[in-house]
Design an enzyme around this catalytic site. Sequence first.
Site, PDB file in Angstrom:
ATOM      1  N   ASN A  61      13.673 -13.661  -3.870  1.00 28.19           N
ATOM      2  CA  ASN A  61      13.448 -13.612  -2.425  1.00 28.19           C
ATOM      3  C   ASN A  61      14.701 -14.162  -1.734  1.00 28.19           C
ATOM      4  O   ASN A  61      15.296 -15.111  -2.240  1.00 28.19           O
ATOM      5  CB  ASN A  61      12.233 -14.514  -2.092  1.00 28.19           C
ATOM      6  N   PRO A  62      15.109 -13.594  -0.619  1.00 30.47           N
ATOM      7  CA  PRO A  62      16.277 -14.163   0.069  1.00 30.47           C
ATOM      8  C   PRO A  62      15.974 -15.508   0.728  1.00 30.47           C
ATOM      9  O   PRO A  62      16.881 -16.249   1.078  1.00 30.47           O
ATOM     10  CB  PRO A  62      16.634 -13.123   1.144  1.00 30.47           C
ATOM     11  N   ILE A  77       0.834  -1.199   0.000  1.00 30.07           N
ATOM     12  CA  ILE A  77       0.000   0.000   0.000  1.00 30.07           C
ATOM     13  C   ILE A  77       0.873   1.256   0.000  1.00 30.07           C
ATOM     14  O   ILE A  77       0.375   2.362   0.151  1.00 30.07           O
ATOM     15  CB  ILE A  77      -0.923   0.010   1.244  1.00 30.07           C
ATOM     16  N   HIS A 129      -4.486  -4.473  -2.298  1.00 29.37           N
ATOM     17  CA  HIS A 129      -4.783  -4.188  -0.883  1.00 29.37           C
ATOM     18  C   HIS A 129      -4.958  -2.691  -0.618  1.00 29.37           C
ATOM     19  O   HIS A 129      -4.918  -2.263   0.532  1.00 29.37           O
ATOM     20  CB  HIS A 129      -3.686  -4.772   0.027  1.00 29.37           C
ATOM     21  N   CYS A 186     -20.451  13.850  -1.486  1.00 28.58           N
ATOM     22  CA  CYS A 186     -21.823  13.393  -1.213  1.00 28.58           C
ATOM     23  C   CYS A 186     -22.220  13.672   0.233  1.00 28.58           C
ATOM     24  O   CYS A 186     -23.364  13.452   0.617  1.00 28.58           O
ATOM     25  CB  CYS A 186     -21.973  11.906  -1.511  1.00 28.58           C
ATOM     26  N   GLY A 222       9.478 -10.671  -3.364  1.00 27.31           N
ATOM     27  CA  GLY A 222       9.343 -10.287  -1.955  1.00 27.31           C
ATOM     28  C   GLY A 222       7.991 -10.555  -1.339  1.00 27.31           C
ATOM     29  O   GLY A 222       7.492  -9.729  -0.581  1.00 27.31           O
ATOM     30  N   THR A 223       7.421 -11.716  -1.649  1.00 28.33           N
ATOM     31  CA  THR A 223       6.174 -12.064  -0.952  1.00 28.33           C
ATOM     32  C   THR A 223       6.249 -13.494  -0.447  1.00 28.33           C
ATOM     33  O   THR A 223       6.776 -14.377  -1.129  1.00 28.33           O
ATOM     34  CB  THR A 223       4.921 -11.854  -1.832  1.00 28.33           C
TER      35      THR A 223
HETATM   36  P1  OAD Z   1       5.322 -11.088   4.294  1.00 27.55           P
HETATM   37  O1  OAD Z   1       5.893 -10.377   5.469  1.00 27.55           O
HETATM   38  O2  OAD Z   1       4.393 -12.226   4.533  1.00 27.55           O
HETATM   39  O3  OAD Z   1       6.524 -11.671   3.414  1.00 27.55           O
HETATM   40  C1  OAD Z   1       7.620 -10.867   3.059  1.00 27.55           C
HETATM   41  C2  OAD Z   1       8.499 -11.634   2.120  1.00 27.55           C
HETATM   42  O4  OAD Z   1       9.544 -10.771   1.713  1.00 27.55           O
HETATM   43  C3  OAD Z   1       9.157 -12.865   2.753  1.00 27.55           C
HETATM   44  O5  OAD Z   1       9.054 -13.955   1.855  1.00 27.55           O
HETATM   45  C4  OAD Z   1      10.619 -12.432   2.921  1.00 27.55           C
HETATM   46  O6  OAD Z   1      11.520 -13.524   2.824  1.00 27.55           O
HETATM   47  C5  OAD Z   1      10.775 -11.482   1.753  1.00 27.55           C
HETATM   48  N1  OAD Z   1      11.833 -10.475   1.875  1.00 27.55           N
HETATM   49  C6  OAD Z   1      12.345  -9.899   2.994  1.00 27.55           C
HETATM   50  N2  OAD Z   1      13.300  -9.013   2.665  1.00 27.55           N
HETATM   51  C7  OAD Z   1      13.403  -9.020   1.304  1.00 27.55           C
HETATM   52  C8  OAD Z   1      14.198  -8.321   0.348  1.00 27.55           C
HETATM   53  N3  OAD Z   1      15.084  -7.402   0.715  1.00 27.55           N
HETATM   54  N4  OAD Z   1      14.009  -8.603  -0.965  1.00 27.55           N
HETATM   55  C9  OAD Z   1      13.089  -9.522  -1.358  1.00 27.55           C
HETATM   56  N5  OAD Z   1      12.327 -10.208  -0.512  1.00 27.55           N
HETATM   57  C10 OAD Z   1      12.476  -9.961   0.802  1.00 27.55           C
HETATM   58  O7  OAD Z   1       4.682  -9.977   3.330  1.00 27.55           O
HETATM   59  P2  OAD Z   1       3.656 -10.166   2.118  1.00 27.55           P
HETATM   60  O8  OAD Z   1       3.874 -11.446   1.410  1.00 27.55           O
HETATM   61  O9  OAD Z   1       3.647  -8.920   1.339  1.00 27.55           O
HETATM   62  O10 OAD Z   1      -2.027  -7.717   3.813  1.00 27.55           O
HETATM   63  O11 OAD Z   1       2.275 -10.249   2.929  1.00 27.55           O
HETATM   64  C11 OAD Z   1       1.074 -10.319   2.249  1.00 27.55           C
HETATM   65  C12 OAD Z   1       0.014  -9.538   2.980  1.00 27.55           C
HETATM   66  O12 OAD Z   1       0.012  -9.882   4.380  1.00 27.55           O
HETATM   67  C13 OAD Z   1       0.205  -8.042   3.019  1.00 27.55           C
HETATM   68  O13 OAD Z   1      -0.220  -7.396   1.852  1.00 27.55           O
HETATM   69  C14 OAD Z   1      -0.640  -7.623   4.189  1.00 27.55           C
HETATM   70  C15 OAD Z   1      -0.262  -8.696   5.173  1.00 27.55           C
HETATM   71  O14 OAD Z   1      -1.239  -9.016   6.126  1.00 27.55           O
HETATM   72  C16 OAD Z   1      -2.894  -6.860   4.334  1.00 27.55           C
HETATM   73  O15 OAD Z   1      -2.572  -5.996   5.111  1.00 27.55           O
HETATM   74  C17 OAD Z   1      -4.307  -7.051   3.852  1.00 27.55           C
HETATM   75 ZN    ZN Z   2     -19.441   9.855  -1.018  1.00 23.15          ZN
END
Ligand code: OAD
Ligand code: ZN
Length: 268
Positions: free
Chosen positions: A235-236, A108, A124, A174, A209-210
Amino acid sequence: MANDSLKKAAKEIVKKGHVVAFTGAGVSQESGIPTFRDPGGLWDRFNPMEFGTTQGIIELANNNPQKLIDFLTDSINSIGNAPPNPAHIAIAELEKLGLLDCVITQNIDNLHQAAGSKHVIEVHGNIYAFRCTQCNETFKFTKDDFIGFLKKAIVELSSGSMERIVNTMPACKCGGKARLDVVLFGEPVHMIPESYMEIEQAKVVLIVGTSGTVYPVSEIPRYAKKSGAVIIDINPRETFYTDIDNYMLKGPAGVVLPELLVQVKAML
Ligand code: OAD
Ligand code: ZN
């Protein structure tokens, strides 16, 4: 020197084009924004059931406003001061080269746009956007205006009056009151049909990075795999996508993506 997988992944990008980047918190980690689930991450320090749900936030505002103030202050300090990093910039560059069609992000933080990406789908929501609770219209603020709103809300939180807190939120034309346009747990995610339309056309998906743990958005790359896309995971650490990855490029996104871009440019 570039390793074999990096070169092969670059070749797929150049040969096939139609790249879609699917990004998560890790792409912004090197901008200074903590991820959610890594040690020291947001959900490690703040309970997601309290800070990530409407119910939890209302309860905190009523019963423990200081905890909510700490959370909001922490968020302003990390997101408000973060610049895009070389990973966001490399993704924007792939779009400029005509190789990348769009970014689907779970973040976000607005950093893909700040780096120059033009076609960004934010499933999101966006921290600087508000949505009217009556007519659903969304409107976006500048970073400074947004921080101004949040600071006012923080002052009113200390007063403990829910009515005064709601009154700090911007009003829609509104007449309805707006709320942050950020998806909380249990709420519908945004732009899923648009995401699937993009991912259906993708020939290469860059997962960056997810952890791939938050449903339903986490399914998006799996859908691309079923339609024959090549999957490159950056991803690391291990992710939940090892079963679909064609290439796992291990390392921080801010290092791996610029290296990948160098290889891509060398092949053009
Ligand atoms: P996570 O915290 O679950 O995962 C982060 C990922 O980034 C992990 O796989 C790490 O290994 C990786 N990571 C860390 N440092 C990095 C770097 N320098 N380069 C590349 N990768 C790296 O975060 P998300 O997968 O984004 O939702 O989480 C998904 C959702 O969970 C978010 O959008 C949020 C959260 O609850 C809402 O808020 C609705
Ligand atoms: Zn409105």
